[in-house]
Scaffold this motif. Structure first.
Motif, mmCIF file in Angstrom:
data_model
loop_
_atom_site.group_PDB
_atom_site.id
_atom_site.type_symbol
_atom_site.label_atom_id
_atom_site.label_comp_id
_atom_site.label_asym_id
_atom_site.label_seq_id
_atom_site.Cartn_x
_atom_site.Cartn_y
_atom_site.Cartn_z
ATOM 1 N N ILE A 120 -4.277 -7.190 -2.438
ATOM 2 C CA ILE A 120 -4.509 -6.367 -1.249
ATOM 3 C C ILE A 120 -3.342 -5.415 -1.077
ATOM 4 O O ILE A 120 -2.181 -5.836 -1.016
ATOM 5 N N VAL A 121 -3.657 -4.110 -1.044
ATOM 6 C CA VAL A 121 -2.635 -3.091 -0.804
ATOM 7 C C VAL A 121 -2.612 -2.816 0.697
ATOM 8 O O VAL A 121 -3.618 -2.405 1.273
ATOM 9 N N ARG A 122 -1.457 -3.034 1.300
ATOM 10 C CA ARG A 122 -1.332 -2.752 2.736
ATOM 11 C C ARG A 122 -0.791 -1.337 2.917
ATOM 12 O O ARG A 122 0.411 -1.126 3.092
ATOM 13 N N ALA A 123 -1.700 -0.375 2.870
ATOM 14 C CA ALA A 123 -1.305 1.037 2.950
ATOM 15 C C ALA A 123 -0.677 1.330 4.307
ATOM 16 O O ALA A 123 0.268 2.104 4.407
ATOM 17 N N LEU A 124 -1.222 0.711 5.364
ATOM 18 C CA LEU A 124 -0.573 0.727 6.679
ATOM 19 C C LEU A 124 -0.498 -0.709 7.160
ATOM 20 O O LEU A 124 -1.467 -1.468 7.048
ATOM 21 N N ASN A 125 0.663 -1.045 7.690
ATOM 22 C CA ASN A 125 0.916 -2.449 7.973
ATOM 23 C C ASN A 125 1.536 -2.614 9.357
ATOM 24 O O ASN A 125 2.692 -2.985 9.490
ATOM 25 N N GLY A 126 0.750 -2.281 10.396
ATOM 26 C CA GLY A 126 1.239 -2.481 11.769
ATOM 27 C C GLY A 126 2.000 -1.287 12.303
ATOM 28 O O GLY A 126 3.191 -1.386 12.609
#
Ligand SMILES: Nc1ncnc2c1ncn2[C@@H]1O[C@H](COP(=O)(O)OP(=O)(O)O)[C@@H](O)[C@H]1O
Ligand SMILES: [Mg+2]
Length: 230
Positions: free
Chosen positions: A23-29
């Motif tokens: 899973i690539v977290r391109a935006l993370n919060g």
């Protein structure tokens, strides 16, 4: 025009992509507030999530989790037709590669979003001419993109972004393909738009561009690691 009027707010914004088993977290919060009339910069290395953030703000994509309010309205859970209306009337996009239609003249390119928005021919021609003139291209109306320089193409693209009179302009590395002089002109034009109360979010990794902003964030692996004023 109040500096404190919020145009964009995001809360715990996530956009994840599944790539096989990873899973690539391109935006993370991402928690973000942008005020009306700001010239707001987004920096960060390639792959840090800048374009993903812009696509979400512009309603071209939907988040995995979290919320986005624009002009007080939550756009993240709008039905598709309302999101399309949002994109058409409230947002203007400017891209690194211009994305003009090569077979159309400058005038036709700027008219195009107004055709989609069902503006009458006479009015949309008038407005396209006015916008191109404002961008210093009053003598290039009948030119096709290939007959224009990079800086001129990007100015056509800015005129097109303004066609439906959006409150928000989202520019993704708009100077990335321009020489430094044309780049400075384009940044100055984008910056000028904020004087009419528009809000401009500009993605760039050029410190010279970020130096022109009112405020900026720096992304790293989908998280804000720095917020500042140049
Ligand atoms: N549609 C997609 N499918 C899979 N991964 C994506 C997709 N879009 C972006 N990514 C990944 O998300 C991360 C952030 O991408 P992006 O927002 O384009 O970064 P930037 O614009 O800062 O260069 C990168 O690792 C990229 O490979
Ligand atoms: Mg990008």
């Amino acid at each position: 025009m109040s500096e404190q009027e919020i145009v964009i707010r995001t809360q715990n914004l996530h956009r994840h992509f599944r790539m096989g088993t990873e899973i690539v977290r391109a935006l993370n919060g991402v928690d973000l507030t942008v005020y009306r009339g700001e010239f707001f910069g987004v920096m960060g290395a390639s792959g840090s999530g800048k374009s993903t953030l812009l696509y979400l703000l512009g309603g071209l994509d939907r988040p995995t989790a979290g919320s986005i309010w624009v002009n007080g309205r939550e756009i993240t859970r709008l039905p598709e037709n309302e999101l399309a209306m949002y994109r058409r009337h409230e947002v203007g996009f400017v891209y690194q590669m211009f994305h003009l239609i090569p077979t159309m003249t400058a005038l036709q390119n700027v008219e195009f979003p107004m055709i989609i928005a069902r503006v009458r021919p006479k009015e949309r021609r008038r407005r396209a001419r006015e916008l191109l003139t404002m961008m210093g291209l009053g003598n290039r109306l009948r030119h096709k993109p290939i007959e224009l320089s990079g800086g001129q193409r990007q100015r056509v693209a800015i005129a097109r972004a303004l066609a439906n009179n959006p409150t928000l302009i989202l520019a993704d590395e708009p100077t990335g393909n321009l020489d430094s002089r044309s780049g400075r002109e384009v940044v100055a034009l984008l910056r000028d738009l904020t004087r009419q109360g528009r809000t401009v979010v500009i993605v760039s990794h050029d410190p010279e561009v970020i130096a022109q902003t009112d405020r900026f964030i720096r992304l790293h692996d989908g998280e804000i690691i720095e917020e500042g004023r140049p």
